[in-house]
Design an enzyme around this catalytic site. Structure first.
Site, PDB file in Angstrom:
ATOM      1  N   LYS A  93       1.068  -1.285   0.095  1.00 49.98           N
ATOM      2  CA  LYS A  93       0.009  -0.008   0.018  1.00 49.98           C
ATOM      3  C   LYS A  93       1.011   1.379  -0.005  1.00 49.98           C
ATOM      4  O   LYS A  93       1.864   1.257   0.811  1.00 49.98           O
ATOM      5  CB  LYS A  93      -1.126  -0.056   1.139  1.00 49.98           C
ATOM      6  CG  LYS A  93      -1.766   1.087   1.058  1.00 49.98           C
ATOM      7  CD  LYS A  93      -2.934   1.303   2.152  1.00 49.98           C
ATOM      8  CE  LYS A  93      -2.483   1.845   3.820  1.00 49.98           C
ATOM      9  NZ  LYS A  93      -3.704   1.664   4.498  1.00 49.98           N
ATOM     10  N   ARG A 132     -10.344  -2.009   6.528  1.00 49.39           N
ATOM     11  CA  ARG A 132      -9.566  -3.186   7.237  1.00 49.39           C
ATOM     12  C   ARG A 132      -9.139  -2.826   8.864  1.00 49.39           C
ATOM     13  O   ARG A 132      -8.800  -3.565   9.456  1.00 49.39           O
ATOM     14  CB  ARG A 132      -8.487  -3.024   6.239  1.00 49.39           C
ATOM     15  CG  ARG A 132      -7.386  -2.235   6.211  1.00 49.39           C
ATOM     16  CD  ARG A 132      -6.376  -2.138   7.361  1.00 49.39           C
ATOM     17  NE  ARG A 132      -5.055  -1.545   7.238  1.00 49.39           N
ATOM     18  CZ  ARG A 132      -4.530  -0.863   7.778  1.00 49.39           C
ATOM     19  NH1 ARG A 132      -4.848  -0.153   9.056  1.00 49.39           N
ATOM     20  NH2 ARG A 132      -3.061  -0.285   7.504  1.00 49.39           N
ATOM     21  N   HIS A 152     -13.329  10.614  11.273  1.00 50.99           N
ATOM     22  CA  HIS A 152     -13.627   9.855  10.261  1.00 50.99           C
ATOM     23  C   HIS A 152     -13.776   8.182  10.394  1.00 50.99           C
ATOM     24  O   HIS A 152     -14.710   7.529  10.194  1.00 50.99           O
ATOM     25  CB  HIS A 152     -12.629   9.913   9.094  1.00 50.99           C
ATOM     26  CG  HIS A 152     -12.656   9.173   7.855  1.00 50.99           C
ATOM     27  ND1 HIS A 152     -13.909   9.365   7.008  1.00 50.99           N
ATOM     28  CD2 HIS A 152     -12.021   8.142   7.308  1.00 50.99           C
ATOM     29  CE1 HIS A 152     -13.596   8.530   5.943  1.00 50.99           C
ATOM     30  NE2 HIS A 152     -12.696   7.870   6.311  1.00 50.99           N
ATOM     31  N   GLN A 153     -12.900   7.566  11.012  1.00 49.81           N
ATOM     32  CA  GLN A 153     -12.491   6.224  11.284  1.00 49.81           C
ATOM     33  C   GLN A 153     -13.689   5.612  12.111  1.00 49.81           C
ATOM     34  O   GLN A 153     -14.041   4.581  12.096  1.00 49.81           O
ATOM     35  CB  GLN A 153     -11.266   5.545  11.933  1.00 49.81           C
ATOM     36  CG  GLN A 153     -10.065   6.154  11.193  1.00 49.81           C
ATOM     37  CD  GLN A 153      -9.924   5.143   9.969  1.00 49.81           C
ATOM     38  OE1 GLN A 153     -10.284   4.108   9.915  1.00 49.81           O
ATOM     39  NE2 GLN A 153      -9.135   5.721   8.776  1.00 49.81           N
ATOM     40  N   ASN A 175     -15.697  12.355  23.329  1.00 54.63           N
ATOM     41  CA  ASN A 175     -14.765  12.762  22.266  1.00 54.63           C
ATOM     42  C   ASN A 175     -14.133  14.086  22.875  1.00 54.63           C
ATOM     43  O   ASN A 175     -14.908  14.840  23.397  1.00 54.63           O
ATOM     44  CB  ASN A 175     -15.169  12.843  20.728  1.00 54.63           C
ATOM     45  CG  ASN A 175     -14.001  13.245  19.800  1.00 54.63           C
ATOM     46  OD1 ASN A 175     -13.182  12.493  19.714  1.00 54.63           O
ATOM     47  ND2 ASN A 175     -14.342  14.268  18.860  1.00 54.63           N
ATOM     48  N   SER A 212      -6.488  10.660  17.549  1.00 52.63           N
ATOM     49  CA  SER A 212      -5.161  11.170  17.214  1.00 52.63           C
ATOM     50  C   SER A 212      -4.550  11.670  18.310  1.00 52.63           C
ATOM     51  O   SER A 212      -3.128  12.408  18.314  1.00 52.63           O
ATOM     52  CB  SER A 212      -5.116  12.168  16.072  1.00 52.63           C
ATOM     53  OG  SER A 212      -5.858  12.060  15.188  1.00 52.63           O
ATOM     54  N   GLY A 224      -6.171   3.922  17.616  1.00 51.85           N
ATOM     55  CA  GLY A 224      -5.632   5.308  16.974  1.00 51.85           C
ATOM     56  C   GLY A 224      -4.258   5.075  16.949  1.00 51.85           C
ATOM     57  O   GLY A 224      -3.346   5.778  16.418  1.00 51.85           O
ATOM     58  N   THR A 225      -3.399   4.448  17.988  1.00 52.46           N
ATOM     59  CA  THR A 225      -2.043   4.705  18.156  1.00 52.46           C
ATOM     60  C   THR A 225      -1.209   3.880  17.160  1.00 52.46           C
ATOM     61  O   THR A 225      -1.244   2.679  17.331  1.00 52.46           O
ATOM     62  CB  THR A 225      -1.471   4.181  19.595  1.00 52.46           C
ATOM     63  OG1 THR A 225      -2.281   4.889  20.465  1.00 52.46           O
ATOM     64  CG2 THR A 225      -0.236   4.336  19.914  1.00 52.46           C
ATOM     65  N   GLY A 276      -4.167  -2.439  18.145  1.00 52.74           N
ATOM     66  CA  GLY A 276      -4.325  -2.543  16.662  1.00 52.74           C
ATOM     67  C   GLY A 276      -3.282  -1.510  16.006  1.00 52.74           C
ATOM     68  O   GLY A 276      -3.897  -0.253  15.871  1.00 52.74           O
TER      69      GLY A 276
HETATM   70  P1  NAD Z   1      -9.628  12.170  12.232  1.00 48.92           P
HETATM   71  O1  NAD Z   1      -9.089  13.465  11.978  1.00 48.92           O
HETATM   72  O2  NAD Z   1     -10.950  12.092  11.258  1.00 48.92           O
HETATM   73  O3  NAD Z   1     -10.281  12.147  13.775  1.00 48.92           O
HETATM   74  C1  NAD Z   1      -9.421  12.317  14.926  1.00 48.92           C
HETATM   75  C2  NAD Z   1      -9.938  11.996  16.159  1.00 48.92           C
HETATM   76  O4  NAD Z   1      -9.099  12.127  17.456  1.00 48.92           O
HETATM   77  C3  NAD Z   1     -11.370  12.778  16.423  1.00 48.92           C
HETATM   78  O5  NAD Z   1     -12.106  12.267  17.451  1.00 48.92           O
HETATM   79  C4  NAD Z   1     -10.625  14.046  17.475  1.00 48.92           C
HETATM   80  O6  NAD Z   1     -11.537  14.716  18.302  1.00 48.92           O
HETATM   81  C5  NAD Z   1      -9.501  13.178  18.232  1.00 48.92           C
HETATM   82  N1  NAD Z   1      -8.502  14.057  18.589  1.00 48.92           N
HETATM   83  C6  NAD Z   1      -7.504  14.521  17.912  1.00 48.92           C
HETATM   84  N2  NAD Z   1      -6.669  15.189  18.722  1.00 48.92           N
HETATM   85  C7  NAD Z   1      -6.879  14.810  19.976  1.00 48.92           C
HETATM   86  C8  NAD Z   1      -6.228  14.884  21.172  1.00 48.92           C
HETATM   87  N3  NAD Z   1      -5.259  15.476  21.168  1.00 48.92           N
HETATM   88  N4  NAD Z   1      -6.575  14.209  22.116  1.00 48.92           N
HETATM   89  C9  NAD Z   1      -7.725  13.340  21.962  1.00 48.92           C
HETATM   90  N5  NAD Z   1      -8.522  13.060  20.916  1.00 48.92           N
HETATM   91  C10 NAD Z   1      -8.109  13.646  19.955  1.00 48.92           C
HETATM   92  O7  NAD Z   1      -9.066  10.807  12.090  1.00 48.92           O
HETATM   93  P2  NAD Z   1      -9.487   9.355  11.799  1.00 48.92           P
HETATM   94  O8  NAD Z   1      -9.419   9.173  10.465  1.00 48.92           O
HETATM   95  O9  NAD Z   1     -10.614   9.062  12.700  1.00 48.92           O
HETATM   96  O10 NAD Z   1      -8.169   8.578  12.552  1.00 48.92           O
HETATM   97  C11 NAD Z   1      -8.152   8.311  13.862  1.00 48.92           C
HETATM   98  C12 NAD Z   1      -6.688   7.822  14.195  1.00 48.92           C
HETATM   99  O11 NAD Z   1      -6.657   6.407  13.671  1.00 48.92           O
HETATM  100  C13 NAD Z   1      -5.442   8.440  13.843  1.00 48.92           C
HETATM  101  O12 NAD Z   1      -4.571   8.742  14.652  1.00 48.92           O
HETATM  102  C14 NAD Z   1      -5.039   7.547  12.723  1.00 48.92           C
HETATM  103  O13 NAD Z   1      -3.550   7.849  12.307  1.00 48.92           O
HETATM  104  C15 NAD Z   1      -5.362   6.439  13.370  1.00 48.92           C
HETATM  105  N6  NAD Z   1      -5.421   5.193  12.413  1.00 48.92           N
HETATM  106  C16 NAD Z   1      -4.858   4.025  12.584  1.00 48.92           C
HETATM  107  C17 NAD Z   1      -5.024   2.827  11.947  1.00 48.92           C
HETATM  108  C18 NAD Z   1      -4.853   1.592  12.431  1.00 48.92           C
HETATM  109  O14 NAD Z   1      -4.605   0.448  11.607  1.00 48.92           O
HETATM  110  N7  NAD Z   1      -4.430   1.219  13.454  1.00 48.92           N
HETATM  111  C19 NAD Z   1      -5.575   3.075  10.530  1.00 48.92           C
HETATM  112  C20 NAD Z   1      -6.127   4.125  10.252  1.00 48.92           C
HETATM  113  C21 NAD Z   1      -6.096   5.168  11.166  1.00 48.92           C
END
Ligand code: NAD
Length: 321
Positions: free
Chosen positions: A67, A110, A137-138, A159, A199, A220-221, A292
């Site tokens: 990817k 995924r 978004h996720q 949130n 995030s 998220g991490t 994850g």
């Molecule tokens: P997004 O930008 O649409 O949403 C971000 C989310 O994090 C929101 O709920 C926001 O309020 C919150 N947030 C932002 N800053 C924050 C902080 N300092 N403290 C607490 N909450 C905070 O992002 P998304 O597309 O929903 O992705 C969320 C996370 O998932 C990202 O960190 C992304 O890197 C991670 N992610 C992980 C995987 C995986 O396979 N593990 C895959 C995709 C995305």
């Protein structure tokens, strides 16, 4: 070779198909049949973009590929998604490029499938309340995938930015479930399953807020420095992950490892539970935590499933290459 455009993915892939693909590749990873190659991620010095590759090979599914993509912060102003990705699949026997598959929706599917696999295999069978931390978004994809695996009666959510909670409320309504916005004390006290998908770079959910029997999917991490739960929670929990090497370096476990609270050899692969070589949850009072981190083989697994469906349905575009 085949092309499956981004716009075609929504009609091809379901939560069920994504779950099956990810469950199968986690099992293959744990058997040693599938391996992720080192991840490349670089700031390219243009458009503030972070660009990289996640790649691997699944010998069981004969899935070879990568990817490619990353994060372009200026895309929103151009009417595009900030995260952009494309999956390239190669013929494992010849090395020829077999397909290019749009990877944006697949990434969300995924990622949601990974936490759903953890809920399916690790949460208590009688789980009734789903707690969501994060409303980006996720989060909607996470909720949609999770509710297929337990008879949830209610969704509760928190949130950092409360104005985003409408996404959780709308998704719960779409799924026919009541939703309540709560503080983190109530979330920990009521939820049987918690998904965190933020995030954040600081712990959000504290150890003392989590009761025995809870399953937590920390999604998220995925980068050094990010953190969603207090590190001591990982000492109290049975910790599972997609890939131990990522969990201890850039996943939720990085902090507990750095602080000497847990050792890498106490973390188990979710694939081992799927394969039946690890018992998983051993009592109703266990706290299980899935770290994850997100691996390239997940992307290849769902892209390959989407390609097969597109070929079957005649929607894949064939080109000479
Ligand atoms: P997004 O930008 O649409 O949403 C971000 C989310 O994090 C929101 O709920 C926001 O309020 C919150 N947030 C932002 N800053 C924050 C902080 N300092 N403290 C607490 N909450 C905070 O992002 P998304 O597309 O929903 O992705 C969320 C996370 O998932 C990202 O960190 C992304 O890197 C991670 N992610 C992980 C995987 C995986 O396979 N593990 C895959 C995709 C995305």
């Amino acid at each position: 070779m085949w092309i499956v455009p981004e716009a075609a993915i929504a009609d091809l892939m379901t939560e069920e198909a994504s779950f099956a693909a990810v469950e199968s590749v986690f099992a293959a990873m744990s058997r040693g049949d599938a391996v992720n190659f080192p991840v490349i991620r670089e700031a390219i010095g243009h458009a503030d973009a972070l660009y990289g590759f996640k790649s691997g090979f699944d010998r069981a599914g004969l899935n070879l590929g990568l990817k490619s993509g990353g994060y372009w912060p200026g895309n929103m102003d151009k009417g595009l998604t900030n995260h952009q990705s494309s999956v390239f699949l190669f013929d494992a026997d010849t090395g020829q490029c077999r397909a290019v598959v749009g990877g944006n929706l697949l990434t969300a599917l995924r990622t949601a499938a990974a936490s759903a696999v953890s809920i399916h295999h690790l949460s208590r069978a009688d789980a009734k309340v789903l707690g969501m931390i994060g409303a980006g978004h996720q989060s909607a994809f996470q909720m949609r995938a999770a509710v297929k695996h337990r008879d949830f009666e209610k969704v509760i959510g928190w949130n950092l930015h409360p104005e985003m909670l409408s996404r959780l409320a709308d998704t719960a309504a779409e799924l026919g479930l009541p939703f309540e916005a709560v503080d983190l004390d109530q979330l920990g006290a009521e939820a049987d399953v918690i998904i965190s998908i933020t995030s954040s770079f600081d712990p959000i959910l504290m150890d003392a807020q989590v009761r025995p029997g809870t399953h937590i999917a920390c999604m998220g991490t995925d980068t050094i420095g990010k953190q969603e739960v207090e590190a001591t929670l990982l000492r109290r929990a049975q910790v599972f992950t997609d890939e131990i090497a990522q969990s201890v370096t850039l996943g939720e476990a990085q902090h507990a490892i750095k602080d000497g609270l847990i050792r890498a050899d106490t973390i188990s692969e979710l694939g081992a539970v799927i394969n039946g070589t690890h018992p998983g949850r051993t009592s109703a009072d266990d706290i299980t935590l899935f770290d994850g981190t997100g691996v390239g083989l997940q992307d290849l697994a769902v892209a390959s499933a989407a390609l097969e469906l597109a070929i079957q349905r005649g929607t894949a575009i064939e080109v000479d290459f």
